[in-house]
Write a protein that holds these residues in place. Structure first.
Motif, short mmCIF file in Angstrom:
data_model
loop_
_atom_site.label_atom_id
_atom_site.label_comp_id
_atom_site.label_asym_id
_atom_site.label_seq_id
_atom_site.Cartn_x
_atom_site.Cartn_y
_atom_site.Cartn_z
N GLN A 1 0.83 -1.20 0.00
CA GLN A 1 0.00 0.00 0.00
C GLN A 1 0.87 1.25 0.00
O GLN A 1 1.94 1.28 0.62
N ASP B 1 -20.52 1.66 -0.73
CA ASP B 1 -19.15 1.19 -0.88
C ASP B 1 -18.22 2.24 -1.48
O ASP B 1 -17.00 2.10 -1.41
N THR B 2 -18.80 3.29 -2.04
CA THR B 2 -17.99 4.31 -2.70
C THR B 2 -17.75 5.54 -1.83
O THR B 2 -16.68 6.14 -1.87
N LYS C 1 -14.13 6.24 -2.96
CA LYS C 1 -13.41 5.02 -3.31
C LYS C 1 -13.92 4.51 -4.65
O LYS C 1 -14.87 3.73 -4.72
N SER D 1 -12.56 2.41 -6.71
CA SER D 1 -12.29 1.00 -6.93
C SER D 1 -11.73 0.40 -5.64
O SER D 1 -11.39 1.14 -4.71
N ARG D 2 -11.58 -0.90 -5.60
CA ARG D 2 -11.05 -1.54 -4.39
C ARG D 2 -9.57 -1.24 -4.21
O ARG D 2 -9.01 -1.45 -3.13
N HIS D 3 -8.91 -0.73 -5.26
CA HIS D 3 -7.48 -0.44 -5.19
C HIS D 3 -7.17 1.03 -4.91
O HIS D 3 -6.05 1.35 -4.53
N SER E 1 -8.44 5.02 -3.40
CA SER E 1 -9.37 5.85 -2.64
C SER E 1 -8.78 7.24 -2.45
O SER E 1 -7.56 7.42 -2.43
#
Length: 449
Positions: A73, A359-360, A398, A400-402, A404
């Motif tokens: 990260q 989730d975003t 966020k 995407s999951r990768h 933020s």
């Protein structure tokens, strides 16, 4: 002449004795500490700082939190800090007893940019490595050249860079531990005016000074001091997770002792009488001073109340009472100067909430109360510090999951601060009030590889 030179040397040395204090009045935290290493933490007024562990900014707040953030990260954060410090004169007097001439100095605060970088990676399933680069202390103040308090402070600037590698270890499902070391660079630049008219009259008498035009407040010079050093320390932390929705964290950052060395340089008005021009007090020279930056201890809690809401709290203690005095050494043979400070230990307490819209998007809020370490009777124009209350907001996007993005904003309501500061033998007495506040805007980007 010898007796006056020694007295003036002590007065000049007090400029350097303020090295660790120069941004306190404009700083965003009690004393002169900076906490803006993470926009997500700022959005909660740093509530839950040692327990949230939402991003790799936890390297600074609690290295144990790194254990719950697997994978590689990277995070970059930038905070724009705008302190405001406005003085109002209330009858300041010169060393000779008359009124001090000059304006109120304008707004001594200005925009400052505080960056932070973090990176973390797995070593094995239980151990993580991380490194952070931060600026944990400092800011900048600068008054107008002709202000009424020019004989006590003009420009003051302190910068630090802290390189902080850490290790985090997952002992079991409930406990993780963390430890790191710090290599910290500090640089200080500060200046003030010198009333050579009062210096001349006080040492040679009016008959020798008046014909040359050297009368009180009529012929100013200045002194500028620069110093730097590297110092070393450590940080420790533990994170306790009794269940999936609750975390408790404790973290400790050690003191860092600096031995600053640098130079003092003087600008003198033309026509200075020969005895003063020859005085070693006004000769450019090397200087040195010891400075210990305080250790701190934080206790934090984080709890998911349901799928949408989370609450957090923090209490952080700073060991400012280490700062009792500062002894300054002059290489030109002038006597050491010992300046008493007598700062007090402080607490910052904060509460915060998060709302997960989906989730975003995530929204944040927080409040805090932050004590000043400066006793009322020891406030100076370099340290017009007072208690402050925080109101903070933030948001996370966020895509995407990768990836933020986080943004945080805080306004600090700083209590009004009065000052009655004498600067013997020639600086006079500065009397008045300060109206201070601070605004902070912070943005960060997180990337999971």
């Amino acid at each position: 002449m010898k007796r006056f030179s020694i007295s003036l040397a002590a007065s000049t040395s007090s400029l350097l004795s303020l090295v660790p204090l120069i941004f306190s009045g404009a700083a965003n935290a009690g004393g002169f500490a900076l906490n803006e290493m993470s926009s997500s933490s700022l959005g909660n007024a740093h509530a839950g700082g040692a327990a949230a562990a939402e991003d790799v900014g936890t390297i600074f707040y609690n290295p144990a939190g790194l254990a719950r953030l697997p994978g590689r990260q990277f995070m970059v954060n930038g905070a724009a800090i705008r302190p405001s410090a406005e003085f109002s004169n209330r009858g300041s007097v010169s060393a000779t007893g008359g009124p001090l001439a000059g304006g109120n100095g304008g707004d001594a605060g200005d925009w400052a940019f505080v960056p932070a970088l973090f990176y973390a990676m797995d070593i094995n399933p239980r151990m993580r490595f991380g490194i952070g680069v931060q600026a944990p202390f400092g800011l900048k103040t600068e008054y107008d050249a002709g202000w009424v308090g020019r004989y006590q402070a003009l420009k003051s600037e302190l910068k630090t860079v802290n390189i902080n590698p850490v290790l985090a270890y997952q002992a079991n499902d409930q406990v993780s531990l963390g430890a790191g070391i710090s290599a910290q660079y500090i640089k200080v630049d500060l200046s003030r005016a010198i009333d050579f008219g009062t210096v001349c009259v006080g040492s040679l008498g009016p008959a020798a000074c008046a014909p040359a035009g050297f009368l009180p407040q009529s012929r100013d010079g200045a002194v500028s001091v620069e110093g730097n050093d590297w110092g070393y320390g450590f940080n420790l932390g533990a994170l306790f997770t009794p269940n999936e929705s609750m975390r408790f964290g404790v973290a400790y950052r050690s003191k860092i002792t600096h031995s600053l060395s640098g130079d003092a340089s003087y600008s003198r008005p033309a026509g200075l009488p020969a005895p003063l021009a020859a005085s070693p007090v006004f000769t450019d020279t090397g200087v040195s001073a010891g400075l210990t930056l305080p250790d701190s201890f934080s206790m934090s809690a984080y709890a998911d109340l349901n799928r949408k809401w989370a609450a957090m709290a923090d209490a952080t203690w700073m060991h400012w009472s280490r700062f009792k005095e500062l002894r300054i050494h002059f290489n030109n043979g002038a006597p050491d100067s010992v300046t008493p400070e007598q700062w007090r230990n402080t607490w910052r307490v904060s509460l915060g909430v998060n709302y997960r819209h989906n989730d975003t998007w995530k929204l944040r809020g927080g409040i805090a109360f932050d004590q000043t370490p400066v006793p009322n009777g020891l406030r100076t124009p370099r340290v017009p510090d007072a208690n402050r209350r925080w109101l903070a907001f933030g948001a996370q996007f966020k895509p995407s999951r990768h990836d933020s993005w986080d943004v945080g904003f805080a306004h600090l309501f700083v209590h009004d601060a009065s000052i009655n500061k004498a600067e013997p033998p020639v600086g006079g007495t500065l009397i008045g009030d300060y109206n201070n506040d601070v605004n902070i805007l912070s943005v960060q980007y997180n990337r999971l590889f």
